[in-house]
Write a protein that holds these residues in place. Structure first.
Motif, PDB file in Angstrom:
ATOM      1  N   SER A   1      39.309  43.978  23.699  1.00  0.00           N
ATOM      2  CA  SER A   1      39.952  44.595  22.542  1.00  0.00           C
ATOM      3  C   SER A   1      39.203  45.854  22.105  1.00  0.00           C
ATOM      4  CB  SER A   1      40.019  43.603  21.386  1.00  0.00           C
ATOM      5  OG  SER A   1      40.886  42.541  21.702  1.00  0.00           O
ATOM      6  N   GLY A   2      39.952  46.937  22.015  1.00  0.00           N
ATOM      7  CA  GLY A   2      39.370  48.195  21.556  1.00  0.00           C
ATOM      8  C   GLY A   2      38.543  48.923  22.590  1.00  0.00           C
ATOM      9  N   GLU A   3      38.404  48.370  23.790  1.00  0.00           N
ATOM     10  CA  GLU A   3      37.566  48.994  24.817  1.00  0.00           C
ATOM     11  C   GLU A   3      38.296  49.216  26.134  1.00  0.00           C
ATOM     12  OE1 GLU A   3      33.707  47.121  25.288  1.00  0.00           O
ATOM     13  OE2 GLU A   3      33.924  46.172  23.329  1.00  0.00           O
ATOM     14  N   ALA A   4      39.237  48.346  26.466  1.00  0.00           N
ATOM     15  CA  ALA A   4      39.860  48.368  27.785  1.00  0.00           C
ATOM     16  C   ALA A   4      41.011  49.378  27.812  1.00  0.00           C
ATOM     17  CB  ALA A   4      40.349  46.981  28.158  1.00  0.00           C
ATOM     18  N   ASP A   5      40.670  50.625  28.120  1.00  0.00           N
ATOM     19  CA  ASP A   5      41.665  51.691  28.191  1.00  0.00           C
ATOM     20  C   ASP A   5      41.688  52.268  29.597  1.00  0.00           C
ATOM     21  OD1 ASP A   5      39.299  53.094  28.281  1.00  0.00           O
ATOM     22  OD2 ASP A   5      39.627  54.181  26.405  1.00  0.00           O
ATOM     23  N   ALA A   6      42.389  53.388  29.779  1.00  0.00           N
ATOM     24  CA  ALA A   6      42.534  53.960  31.109  1.00  0.00           C
ATOM     25  C   ALA A   6      41.194  54.390  31.693  1.00  0.00           C
ATOM     26  CB  ALA A   6      43.498  55.147  31.053  1.00  0.00           C
ATOM     27  N   ARG A   7      40.306  54.926  30.877  1.00  0.00           N
ATOM     28  CA  ARG A   7      38.992  55.328  31.389  1.00  0.00           C
ATOM     29  C   ARG A   7      38.235  54.105  31.908  1.00  0.00           C
ATOM     30  NH1 ARG A   7      34.850  58.790  27.791  1.00  0.00           N
ATOM     31  NH2 ARG A   7      36.367  60.396  28.325  1.00  0.00           N
ATOM     32  N   TRP A   8      38.261  53.028  31.146  1.00  0.00           N
ATOM     33  CA  TRP A   8      37.614  51.779  31.548  1.00  0.00           C
ATOM     34  C   TRP A   8      38.182  51.277  32.878  1.00  0.00           C
ATOM     35  CZ3 TRP A   8      40.621  47.253  31.635  1.00  0.00           C
ATOM     36  CH2 TRP A   8      39.935  46.041  31.775  1.00  0.00           C
ATOM     37  N   ALA A   9      39.500  51.363  33.023  1.00  0.00           N
ATOM     38  CA  ALA A   9      40.135  50.923  34.260  1.00  0.00           C
ATOM     39  C   ALA A   9      39.705  51.783  35.439  1.00  0.00           C
ATOM     40  CB  ALA A   9      41.655  50.944  34.111  1.00  0.00           C
ATOM     41  N   HIS A  10      39.651  53.094  35.245  1.00  0.00           N
ATOM     42  CA  HIS A  10      39.202  53.998  36.305  1.00  0.00           C
ATOM     43  C   HIS A  10      37.774  53.660  36.727  1.00  0.00           C
ATOM     44  CE1 HIS A  10      42.115  56.997  37.499  1.00  0.00           C
ATOM     45  NE2 HIS A  10      42.504  57.171  36.250  1.00  0.00           N
ATOM     46  N   GLU A  11      36.919  53.395  35.754  1.00  0.00           N
ATOM     47  CA  GLU A  11      35.524  53.112  36.073  1.00  0.00           C
ATOM     48  C   GLU A  11      35.368  51.817  36.854  1.00  0.00           C
ATOM     49  OE1 GLU A  11      33.632  53.247  32.266  1.00  0.00           O
ATOM     50  OE2 GLU A  11      33.515  55.447  32.249  1.00  0.00           O
ATOM     51  N   GLY A  12      36.282  50.877  36.648  1.00  0.00           N
ATOM     52  CA  GLY A  12      36.217  49.619  37.384  1.00  0.00           C
ATOM     53  C   GLY A  12      37.031  49.591  38.661  1.00  0.00           C
ATOM     54  N   SER A  13      37.713  50.696  38.963  1.00  0.00           N
ATOM     55  CA  SER A  13      38.659  50.694  40.075  1.00  0.00           C
ATOM     56  C   SER A  13      37.980  50.601  41.440  1.00  0.00           C
ATOM     57  CB  SER A  13      39.549  51.940  40.010  1.00  0.00           C
ATOM     58  OG  SER A  13      38.775  53.122  40.192  1.00  0.00           O
ATOM     59  N   LEU A  14      36.706  50.887  41.525  1.00  0.00           N
ATOM     60  CA  LEU A  14      36.001  50.767  42.797  1.00  0.00           C
ATOM     61  C   LEU A  14      35.949  49.314  43.259  1.00  0.00           C
ATOM     62  CD1 LEU A  14      34.330  52.187  45.003  1.00  0.00           C
ATOM     63  CD2 LEU A  14      32.296  51.806  43.591  1.00  0.00           C
ATOM     64  N   TRP A  15      36.026  48.386  42.304  1.00  0.00           N
ATOM     65  CA  TRP A  15      35.865  46.969  42.627  1.00  0.00           C
ATOM     66  C   TRP A  15      37.129  46.141  42.365  1.00  0.00           C
ATOM     67  CZ3 TRP A  15      32.473  49.775  39.529  1.00  0.00           C
ATOM     68  CH2 TRP A  15      31.254  50.123  40.146  1.00  0.00           C
ATOM     69  N   ALA A  16      37.902  46.494  41.352  1.00  0.00           N
ATOM     70  CA  ALA A  16      38.997  45.628  40.903  1.00  0.00           C
ATOM     71  C   ALA A  16      40.328  46.006  41.543  1.00  0.00           C
ATOM     72  CB  ALA A  16      39.130  45.696  39.389  1.00  0.00           C
ATOM     73  N   ASP A  17      41.222  45.017  41.606  1.00  0.00           N
ATOM     74  CA  ASP A  17      42.589  45.235  42.077  1.00  0.00           C
ATOM     75  C   ASP A  17      43.565  45.448  40.925  1.00  0.00           C
ATOM     76  OD1 ASP A  17      41.772  44.509  44.800  1.00  0.00           O
ATOM     77  OD2 ASP A  17      41.653  42.467  44.010  1.00  0.00           O
ATOM     78  N   LEU A  18      43.264  44.851  39.775  1.00  0.00           N
ATOM     79  CA  LEU A  18      44.149  44.896  38.612  1.00  0.00           C
ATOM     80  C   LEU A  18      43.290  44.983  37.359  1.00  0.00           C
ATOM     81  CD1 LEU A  18      46.960  44.483  37.212  1.00  0.00           C
ATOM     82  CD2 LEU A  18      46.563  42.013  37.426  1.00  0.00           C
ATOM     83  N   ALA A  19      43.630  45.889  36.458  1.00  0.00           N
ATOM     84  CA  ALA A  19      42.890  46.058  35.205  1.00  0.00           C
ATOM     85  C   ALA A  19      43.847  45.871  34.042  1.00  0.00           C
ATOM     86  CB  ALA A  19      42.250  47.444  35.133  1.00  0.00           C
ATOM     87  N   MET A  20      43.551  44.890  33.192  1.00  0.00           N
ATOM     88  CA  MET A  20      44.394  44.604  32.028  1.00  0.00           C
ATOM     89  C   MET A  20      43.905  45.406  30.827  1.00  0.00           C
ATOM     90  SD  MET A  20      46.842  42.530  32.681  1.00  0.00           S
ATOM     91  CE  MET A  20      47.365  41.206  33.793  1.00  0.00           C
TER      92      MET A  20
ATOM     93  N   GLN B   1      30.015  44.545  41.473  1.00  0.00           N
ATOM     94  CA  GLN B   1      29.689  44.580  42.893  1.00  0.00           C
ATOM     95  C   GLN B   1      29.424  43.178  43.436  1.00  0.00           C
ATOM     96  OE1 GLN B   1      29.803  47.207  44.904  1.00  0.00           O
ATOM     97  NE2 GLN B   1      29.133  46.050  46.705  1.00  0.00           N
ATOM     98  N   ARG B   2      28.652  42.377  42.683  1.00  0.00           N
ATOM     99  CA  ARG B   2      28.371  41.007  43.116  1.00  0.00           C
ATOM    100  C   ARG B   2      29.654  40.186  43.225  1.00  0.00           C
ATOM    101  NH1 ARG B   2      24.027  40.993  39.272  1.00  0.00           N
ATOM    102  NH2 ARG B   2      25.257  39.658  37.887  1.00  0.00           N
ATOM    103  N   VAL B   3      30.506  40.326  42.222  1.00  0.00           N
ATOM    104  CA  VAL B   3      31.742  39.544  42.203  1.00  0.00           C
ATOM    105  C   VAL B   3      32.676  39.985  43.324  1.00  0.00           C
ATOM    106  CG1 VAL B   3      33.799  39.003  40.854  1.00  0.00           C
ATOM    107  CG2 VAL B   3      31.557  38.986  39.758  1.00  0.00           C
ATOM    108  N   ARG B   4      32.807  41.286  43.530  1.00  0.00           N
ATOM    109  CA  ARG B   4      33.674  41.787  44.605  1.00  0.00           C
ATOM    110  C   ARG B   4      33.221  41.267  45.955  1.00  0.00           C
ATOM    111  NH1 ARG B   4      38.735  43.600  44.804  1.00  0.00           N
ATOM    112  NH2 ARG B   4      38.824  42.001  46.388  1.00  0.00           N
ATOM    113  N   GLU B   5      31.925  41.336  46.210  1.00  0.00           N
ATOM    114  CA  GLU B   5      31.411  40.852  47.489  1.00  0.00           C
ATOM    115  C   GLU B   5      31.670  39.359  47.658  1.00  0.00           C
ATOM    116  OE1 GLU B   5      27.310  41.959  47.507  1.00  0.00           O
ATOM    117  OE2 GLU B   5      27.721  44.069  47.980  1.00  0.00           O
ATOM    118  N   ALA B   6      31.465  38.595  46.578  1.00  0.00           N
ATOM    119  CA  ALA B   6      31.677  37.152  46.647  1.00  0.00           C
ATOM    120  C   ALA B   6      33.143  36.823  46.892  1.00  0.00           C
ATOM    121  CB  ALA B   6      31.185  36.494  45.362  1.00  0.00           C
ATOM    122  N   VAL B   7      34.043  37.527  46.201  1.00  0.00           N
ATOM    123  CA  VAL B   7      35.479  37.305  46.390  1.00  0.00           C
ATOM    124  C   VAL B   7      35.877  37.605  47.834  1.00  0.00           C
ATOM    125  CG1 VAL B   7      37.765  38.204  45.796  1.00  0.00           C
ATOM    126  CG2 VAL B   7      36.142  37.646  43.987  1.00  0.00           C
ATOM    127  N   ASP B   8      35.462  38.761  48.342  1.00  0.00           N
ATOM    128  CA  ASP B   8      35.827  39.132  49.712  1.00  0.00           C
ATOM    129  C   ASP B   8      35.268  38.141  50.726  1.00  0.00           C
ATOM    130  OD1 ASP B   8      37.216  41.307  48.759  1.00  0.00           O
ATOM    131  OD2 ASP B   8      35.620  42.763  49.162  1.00  0.00           O
TER     132      ASP B   8
END
Length: 268
Positions: free
Chosen positions: A13-32, A234-241
């Motif tokens: 809440s109040g933090e998860a915007d488009a910039r936040w999604a871009h910053e996480g896009s290296l690892w995530a498939d979907l950003a809410m 990074q840790r989570v992405r590697e573990a998921v893959d």
């Protein structure tokens, strides 16, 4: 959905915007993105939360905000979703229309437990009213959007397996479960509604937590507060893959070997 996510960034809440999604896009498939309060009562509740030092999105027009944020993410390497709160149905329908236009997911928030939101019929109050929650999901799905439902475990009087079945019937695509301290609920939901894409949340930080949720039957995991920490992602992405690679390798190894026919008699 056009693709199935394995790592999701959960709304902040109040933090998860488009910039936040871009910053996480290296690892995530979907950003809410979000959560976004859509109607008068939910926005008044959000203002009350801000007054006691919580962070909330309170743009002049929440639907314009949603449309703009999704437009910013057009072409981004991560799919977007928007977590929405509303005490009334029409704004949810309109938010779903915008999400459909941007190939984004609309996520119905039946998760928040703050008293201000619950008093106006959002969050856990919506989770406790399965008929109303299913109505929200059906209205959003009718707009052509992929629909997620964000819920939490350990809510008295709520059977998440029944909730999952009902929202599946209403047209939901994803079921985003904050497991709290009841991780095994993921297995029960996976068995009850196998057609839903099940996203498990709470405490996802490392290989052990990823493996636990995926072993229970989740299709994906989501990261909340640590979604701004690249080391965790990074840790989570590697573990998921690694988990999915091991599963696929095991499936290939156990598949029966097909032998080509060796003679005309074999063909006959």
């Amino acid at each position: 959905m056009t693709r199935e996510p394995r790592l999701v960034l959960a709304s902040l809440s109040g933090e998860a915007d488009a910039r936040w999604a871009h910053e996480g896009s290296l690892w995530a498939d979907l950003a809410m993105l979000g959560g976004v309060a859509l109607d008068r009562d939910s926005r008044e509740a959000a203002r009350a939360l801000v007054a006691r030092d919580r962070s909330e999105f309170l743009p002049p027009d929440p639907l314009v905000f949603v449309d703009f944020q999704l437009a910013v993410l057009a072409g981004a390497p991560v799919r977007a979703g928007v977590n929405v709160r509303s005490s009334t149905l029409p704004p949810v329908r309109e938010a779903a229309r915008l999400c459909a236009a941007h190939d984004a997911v609309v996520e119905i928030n039946a998760h928040c437990r703050q008293a201000e939101l619950c008093r106006v019929g959002c969050g856990e109050t919506l989770l406790r009213d399965t008929d109303r929650l299913a109505e929200y999901v059906a209205a959003a799905a009718d707009q052509g959007a992929a629909v997620s439902v964000k819920v939490r475990a350990e809510v008295d009087g709520v059977d998440l397996t029944e909730t999952a079945r009902r929202v599946d019937e209403a047209g939901a695509t994803l079921f985003h479960v904050d497991a709290m301290d009841s991780e095994e609920v993921v297995a029960h939901v996976a068995d009850a509604a196998p057609d839903l894409h099940l996203v498990a949340n709470n405490g996802v930080r490392d290989r052990d937590t990823v493996d636990e949720y995926l072993d229970y039957g989740a299709d994906a995991v989501s990261v909340g507060r640590p979604s701004t920490d690249p080391r965790v992602l990074q840790r989570v992405r590697e573990a998921v893959d690694d988990w999915f690679e091991a599963r696929d390798t095991a499936s290939s190894a156990s598949a029966p070997e097909e032998h080509p026919p060796t003679s005309d008699a074999d063909v006959r």
